[in-house]
Design a protein around this motif. Sequence first.
Motif: not given
Length: 583
Positions: A154, A415-418, A452, A547, A549-551
């Motif tokens: 995190d 796929t996730d936020e990371h 982002d 995208s 995204s924050s990944a």
Amino acid sequence: MWVVGALLVVGTLMALWVGVRGALAYQHLSTIRSLGPEAASTLAADPAEATSVIERLATEADAAHDLTSDVVWSVAERAPWIGPQLEALGTIASASDRLFGDSLLPLATATTSDSLNALRPKDGRLDTAALSRLAAPTESAAAASALAARDVDDLDPTPLLGTVASAVDQAQELFTTSAHAIDALHRATKLLPTMLGENGPRTYLLLVQNNAEWRSLGGISGTTILLRAEGGAVSLSATRSATELSRGLTQPVVALPSEITEIYGTRPAQFVHNLTEIPDFTVDGPLAQEMYRAQTGAMVDGVIAVDPVALSYLLAATGPVALPDGESLASDNAVPLLLSAVYERFPDPAAQNAYFAGATGAVFEALMEGRGSTPGLLAALARATEERRILAWSADESEQALLDDTVMAGRLPVTDEHTARFGVYLNDGTGSKMSYYVEPTVTLDWGSCGSDDRELSLTVELTNTAAQDAATTLPTYVTGNGVYGTAPGAATVVGNIYMPEGWDLVSATTTSGNGYTQATLEGRQVLTFGPVLPAQSSTTITVTVASRSSARDAEALVTPTADASLRPTVQASCVLNARAGLQ
């Protein structure tokens, strides 16, 4: 002036306090980093001796945590610029304390040499009670390591600089790997006793995948073996070839969803060879169970898939085994022998299948005899599992629930936020064993990382390494002899690229100039390419997606091949590229 002067004095004292304690904490964490490899190697060689090393690691972690968790440090973490660096250092220290003090040390104490040795088979039987006794300590260890990994994961790496940024990158990999390994051990202690027949007999269908002829999850299921378990005793029987089990099936054994048939047709439900063409073992397992029932009348309790590379890892732990013909099968010759030389020795497919079955049985017998050290076997199994060379599905819903979140479940990438995840699944289109000679090189590259609005490119280079004269020097069974339309010596590869969910296609190109088809499966866009590779030629496929995204990380799950040096998981970090100057 007095007020300003007092604030300067307090600030200076705080800086000195934090600086000194931070330097001391860094020394403790550096010791942990230097002792890590020693702890891992000692654990593999002598678990009893490893406990003392882990005790020291826990002591160092506790000291680092104590130095970075007082009130002054907490106040300093709110300061601009230096604050995020201190917060990251404090988080690594507290997570280290949790990993070594709350997870690994209690686990190492519980898993002594005696308890680990009890896990080794003896006289063809595993002690399921010994596994059950490890369930409680592994559960608490898994929970603590998961919390440690989450805390480090995190951390926002964007404001971090220099040594701190590098330390966070290394810590994220270490803590994630540790958490996954401990969680896998915990799930194994809960799953294996019942799966090994502690509460009654079980039967499983073992699929031996052949990476010389690619399917999405590895290779064709050329040989099947029935595995029986009762009270910890395990045996193999009823070996059948895929051809034998597919014979007479004129229709699919089940109706597949239209999303699947649009990409793969009905082949996975009609031919055992194609069971793992669908890159989701939670779909393939039930298909294999129903196909086996339709052909034999026997209903198995689960399905397990394994490939020759996984067998080679196990042979590194057990040592060489004797094959039925007297030849020695070892870690260094298992893959070339089983995936290449066998076709020169045995032109008859039936003889080939018998050879595969004999080799699998010999390795299994060595395992059940208890050959090799327990840590060595666990390390071999862990590597094979991590590389998705061992897959499992259980018909028991509670057991499958434990498998679902693991690598062994063989699910589609999520796929996730990371992390943005691709799937690169390769299938042989030649109707031959030419996949053995095709080398896939997969890379990931981040484009813009400064906001982002993220852009990510996947590159897949496929090279046919077969010699120019492969058409005449390789066995016709290997080249396919042009039966399915591919010239001998050439290789046709059907590649399915699964894009990350929520990401849009920007472009897709091939150096061969061939196009692609598009479909959708479980919310993922799927691009299908079909290049033909003459001997000593290459083609490159590049797919770019974007995208908001924050990944910050990317992964590509790639079909496991016969080459153990090619990792089936490719990774790239957006943050690392950003630090290197990419915007």
